[in-house]
Design an enzyme around this catalytic site. Structure first.
Site, PDB file in Angstrom:
ATOM      1  N   GLY A   1      -3.844   8.515   7.072  1.00 15.33           N
ATOM      2  CA  GLY A   1      -5.064   8.627   6.261  1.00 15.33           C
ATOM      3  C   GLY A   1      -5.630   7.302   5.794  1.00 15.33           C
ATOM      4  O   GLY A   1      -5.643   6.305   6.518  1.00 15.33           O
TER       5      GLY A   1
ATOM      6  N   TYR B   1      -4.871  18.784  -9.980  1.00 11.15           N
ATOM      7  CA  TYR B   1      -5.310  17.640  -9.153  1.00 11.15           C
ATOM      8  C   TYR B   1      -6.326  16.808  -9.934  1.00 11.15           C
ATOM      9  O   TYR B   1      -6.216  15.572  -9.996  1.00 11.15           O
ATOM     10  CB  TYR B   1      -5.934  18.129  -7.837  1.00 11.15           C
TER      11      TYR B   1
ATOM     12  N   ILE C   1       0.858  -1.198   0.000  1.00  9.72           N
ATOM     13  CA  ILE C   1       0.000   0.000   0.000  1.00  9.72           C
ATOM     14  C   ILE C   1       0.885   1.237   0.000  1.00  9.72           C
ATOM     15  O   ILE C   1       1.728   1.406   0.880  1.00  9.72           O
ATOM     16  CB  ILE C   1      -0.916   0.031   1.256  1.00  9.72           C
ATOM     17  N   THR C   2       0.679   2.121  -0.963  1.00 12.37           N
ATOM     18  CA  THR C   2       1.462   3.365  -0.983  1.00 12.37           C
ATOM     19  C   THR C   2       0.763   4.410  -0.116  1.00 12.37           C
ATOM     20  O   THR C   2      -0.457   4.401   0.048  1.00 12.37           O
ATOM     21  CB  THR C   2       1.647   3.902  -2.418  1.00 12.37           C
ATOM     22  N   GLY C   3       1.565   5.306   0.467  1.00  9.76           N
ATOM     23  CA  GLY C   3       1.009   6.344   1.337  1.00  9.76           C
ATOM     24  C   GLY C   3       0.335   5.729   2.543  1.00  9.76           C
ATOM     25  O   GLY C   3      -0.735   6.166   2.971  1.00  9.76           O
ATOM     26  N   ALA C   4       0.996   4.710   3.134  1.00  8.42           N
ATOM     27  CA  ALA C   4       0.337   3.921   4.181  1.00  8.42           C
ATOM     28  C   ALA C   4       0.617   4.421   5.587  1.00  8.42           C
ATOM     29  O   ALA C   4       0.168   3.810   6.552  1.00  8.42           O
ATOM     30  CB  ALA C   4       0.749   2.457   4.051  1.00  8.42           C
ATOM     31  N   ASN C   5       1.354   5.529   5.719  1.00  7.09           N
ATOM     32  CA  ASN C   5       1.682   5.982   7.072  1.00  7.09           C
ATOM     33  C   ASN C   5       0.542   6.756   7.723  1.00  7.09           C
ATOM     34  O   ASN C   5       0.538   6.965   8.928  1.00  7.09           O
ATOM     35  CB  ASN C   5       2.938   6.865   7.052  1.00  7.09           C
TER      36      ASN C   5
HETATM   37  N1  LIG Z   1      -9.579  12.325   1.815  1.00  4.11           N
HETATM   38  C1  LIG Z   1     -10.457  12.494   0.837  1.00  4.11           C
HETATM   39  O1  LIG Z   1     -11.571  13.023   1.050  1.00  4.11           O
HETATM   40  C2  LIG Z   1     -10.115  12.041  -0.552  1.00  4.11           C
HETATM   41  C3  LIG Z   1     -11.059  12.279  -1.557  1.00  4.11           C
HETATM   42  C4  LIG Z   1     -10.801  11.822  -2.843  1.00  4.11           C
HETATM   43  C5  LIG Z   1      -9.630  11.126  -3.102  1.00  4.11           C
HETATM   44  N2  LIG Z   1      -8.700  10.927  -2.115  1.00  4.11           N
HETATM   45  C6  LIG Z   1      -7.472  10.196  -2.457  1.00  4.11           C
HETATM   46  O2  LIG Z   1      -7.150   9.268  -1.441  1.00  4.11           O
HETATM   47  C7  LIG Z   1      -5.742   8.998  -1.456  1.00  4.11           C
HETATM   48  C8  LIG Z   1      -5.196   9.014  -0.043  1.00  4.11           C
HETATM   49  O3  LIG Z   1      -5.277  10.331   0.461  1.00  4.11           O
HETATM   50  P1  LIG Z   1      -5.636  10.677   1.979  1.00  4.11           P
HETATM   51  O4  LIG Z   1      -6.958  11.326   1.962  1.00  4.11           O
HETATM   52  O5  LIG Z   1      -5.394   9.517   2.850  1.00  4.11           O
HETATM   53  O6  LIG Z   1      -4.549  11.832   2.234  1.00  4.11           O
HETATM   54  P2  LIG Z   1      -3.343  11.952   3.284  1.00  4.11           P
HETATM   55  O7  LIG Z   1      -3.816  11.705   4.664  1.00  4.11           O
HETATM   56  O8  LIG Z   1      -2.711  13.268   2.970  1.00  4.11           O
HETATM   57  O9  LIG Z   1      -2.382  10.766   2.847  1.00  4.11           O
HETATM   58  C9  LIG Z   1      -1.657  10.840   1.635  1.00  4.11           C
HETATM   59  C10 LIG Z   1      -0.503   9.870   1.679  1.00  4.11           C
HETATM   60  O10 LIG Z   1       0.251  10.006   0.452  1.00  4.11           O
HETATM   61  C11 LIG Z   1       1.622  10.160   0.816  1.00  4.11           C
HETATM   62  N3  LIG Z   1       2.417  10.872  -0.181  1.00  4.11           N
HETATM   63  C12 LIG Z   1       2.302  12.150  -0.580  1.00  4.11           C
HETATM   64  N4  LIG Z   1       3.285  12.438  -1.463  1.00  4.11           N
HETATM   65  C13 LIG Z   1       4.035  11.307  -1.609  1.00  4.11           C
HETATM   66  C14 LIG Z   1       5.205  10.968  -2.346  1.00  4.11           C
HETATM   67  N5  LIG Z   1       5.842  11.867  -3.104  1.00  4.11           N
HETATM   68  N6  LIG Z   1       5.681   9.712  -2.264  1.00  4.11           N
HETATM   69  C15 LIG Z   1       5.089   8.801  -1.466  1.00  4.11           C
HETATM   70  N7  LIG Z   1       3.985   9.061  -0.727  1.00  4.11           N
HETATM   71  C16 LIG Z   1       3.478  10.304  -0.808  1.00  4.11           C
HETATM   72  C17 LIG Z   1       1.588  10.922   2.145  1.00  4.11           C
HETATM   73  O11 LIG Z   1       2.823  10.842   2.804  1.00  4.11           O
HETATM   74  P3  LIG Z   1       3.231  11.972   3.888  1.00  4.11           P
HETATM   75  O12 LIG Z   1       2.402  11.737   5.094  1.00  4.11           O
HETATM   76  O13 LIG Z   1       4.681  11.734   4.102  1.00  4.11           O
HETATM   77  O14 LIG Z   1       2.955  13.284   3.238  1.00  4.11           O
HETATM   78  C18 LIG Z   1       0.468  10.149   2.825  1.00  4.11           C
HETATM   79  O15 LIG Z   1       0.955   8.929   3.309  1.00  4.11           O
HETATM   80  C19 LIG Z   1      -5.135  10.034  -2.395  1.00  4.11           C
HETATM   81  O16 LIG Z   1      -4.849   9.427  -3.630  1.00  4.11           O
HETATM   82  C20 LIG Z   1      -6.228  11.063  -2.556  1.00  4.11           C
HETATM   83  O17 LIG Z   1      -6.156  11.745  -3.786  1.00  4.11           O
HETATM   84  C21 LIG Z   1      -8.928  11.363  -0.837  1.00  4.11           C
END
Ligand SMILES: NC(=O)c1ccc[n+]([C@@H]2O[C@H](COP(=O)([O-])OP(=O)(O)OC[C@H]3O[C@@H](n4cnc5c(N)ncnc54)[C@H](OP(=O)(O)O)[C@@H]3O)[C@@H](O)[C@H]2O)c1
Length: 309
Positions: free
Chosen positions: A23, A174, A17-21
């Site tokens: 959210g 975006y 899973i990418t970005g797994a730390n």
């Molecule tokens: N939340 C919503 O309402 C929503 C709605 C539509 C779509 N999404 C999608 O859901 C997915 C997850 O997002 P989230 O809501 O969980 O946001 P989040 O809490 O900001 O998590 C995003 C994750 O992506 C990582 N990331 C960012 N840049 C990166 C890079 N260059 N290399 C590797 N990892 C990177 C972040 O790492 P760091 O913590 O180190 O920054 C974090 O682990 C995204 O694709 C987003 O577009 C979310």
């Protein structure tokens, strides 16, 4: 109402899973670990990744957890990360391309691409391509791409502006990155079918969920966006993770499907079929994106002669 309690036993499966730390990625990793999978947390910040690993291991799950450092904004590092995974593992059942960045100030990846296109789409294209031999070794592997309802805000990708050559509009870029994610999912399904691969390519989106994704938005802009959609409360991260978990594990899923929350405008709810825009499934656009990404990364997968894509 499908919840994580419906996840079939994942024992014996390996999931990356990418970005797994944090959210959604963290919630996805946690649920797969609880269901018995060997989970690989791929995130860019070592400290945060180790903390997330420790937190998951403290839970009463029956799986295993390991972590690796992956910066999707650096194509050379993506290749090295994938090589490390291929050396260590003999199978990859689930690749969940979840990491994302939304509306940052204008910035570029190491390779000069607009950051959102580079991280949300191109880095994941490269990761999937480099890991393809491992996916091929696995029976019915799934590639889950996390997109967004925002993909409907744009009609096409401006190929002359992917390095912000002309202008930068954070919301538009975006939306373009999320349209690219869905065109990737659709094309991967089409090409895998054409080349006889058993890969299941699916996508999901979390509606509107409380995470760190809005970190680059001002409080006023964020509130204005919520007001625009008449949203009173955001979903908690565990609930927003459900469509991706459904896409990753439900036996009813078909390659090419897209899942999101089943409530009004797909903003909140429990997993249901989500709507793909006409542009997301446009084959001409999808093929063009695929050729662009192949040229940008030097990757050719599935193994189809380039002129036959
Ligand atoms: N939340 C919503 O309402 C929503 C709605 C539509 C779509 N999404 C999608 O859901 C997915 C997850 O997002 P989230 O809501 O969980 O946001 P989040 O809490 O900001 O998590 C995003 C994750 O992506 C990582 N990331 C960012 N840049 C990166 C890079 N260059 N290399 C590797 N990892 C990177 C972040 O790492 P760091 O913590 O180190 O920054 C974090 O682990 C995204 O694709 C987003 O577009 C979310």
């Amino acid at each position: 109402m499908w919840t994580k309690e419906n996840i079939p036993d994942q024992s014996g499966k390996t999931a990356l899973i990418t970005g797994a730390n944090t959210g959604l990625g963290y919630e996805i990793a946690k649920a797969l670990y609880e269901a018995g999978a060997h989970v690989i947390l791929a995130s860019r910040d070592e400290k945060k990744t180790n903390q997330a690993t420790e937190n998951i291991l403290a839970l009463p799950g029956k799986g295993a957890v390991e972590s690796g450092i992956l910066d999707l904004a650096n194509l050379g590092q993506v290749r090295k990360f994938a090589e490390m995974i291929m050396e260590k593992h003999s199978r990859l059942d689930l690749l969940i391309n979840n990491a994302g960045v939304m509306t940052p100030p204008e910035s570029k990846t190491n390779d000069g691409y607009e950051l959102q296109f580079g991280v949300n789409f191109l880095g994941h294209f490269a990761l999937t391509g480099h890991l393809f031999p491992l996916l091929k070794k696995t029976v019915y592997p799934r590639v889950v791409t996390v997109s967004s309802g925002a993909h409907k805000m744009v009609k096409e990708i401006d190929f002359d502006n992917l390095r912000s050559e002309k202008s930068y509009d954070a919301n538009r870029e975006y939306a373009i990155s999320k349209l690219a994610d869905l065109q990737f999912m659709v094309e991967l399904n089409r090409l895998a079918t054409k080349s006889g691969e058993d890969i299941i390519s699916v996508a999901a989106h979390p509606g509107i969920t409380q995470t760190n994704l809005s970190r680059h938005m001002s409080q006023e802009d964020f509130q204005a966006a919520l007001d625009h959609f008449k949203v009173k409360a955001l979903m908690p991260a565990w609930q927003g993770a459900l469509p991706a978990l459904f896409a990753a594990t439900s036996p009813t899923v078909k390659s090419g499907d897209y899942y999101g929350p089943d409530g009004e405008f797909e903003l909140i709810g429990y997993p249901g079929i989500a709507e793909l825009s006409a542009h997301a499934v446009n084959e001409t656009q999808g093929k063009r994106l695929w050729r662009y990404a192949q040229a940008a990364t030097g990757l050719n997968f599935p193994e189809i002669p380039k002129d036959n894509i």
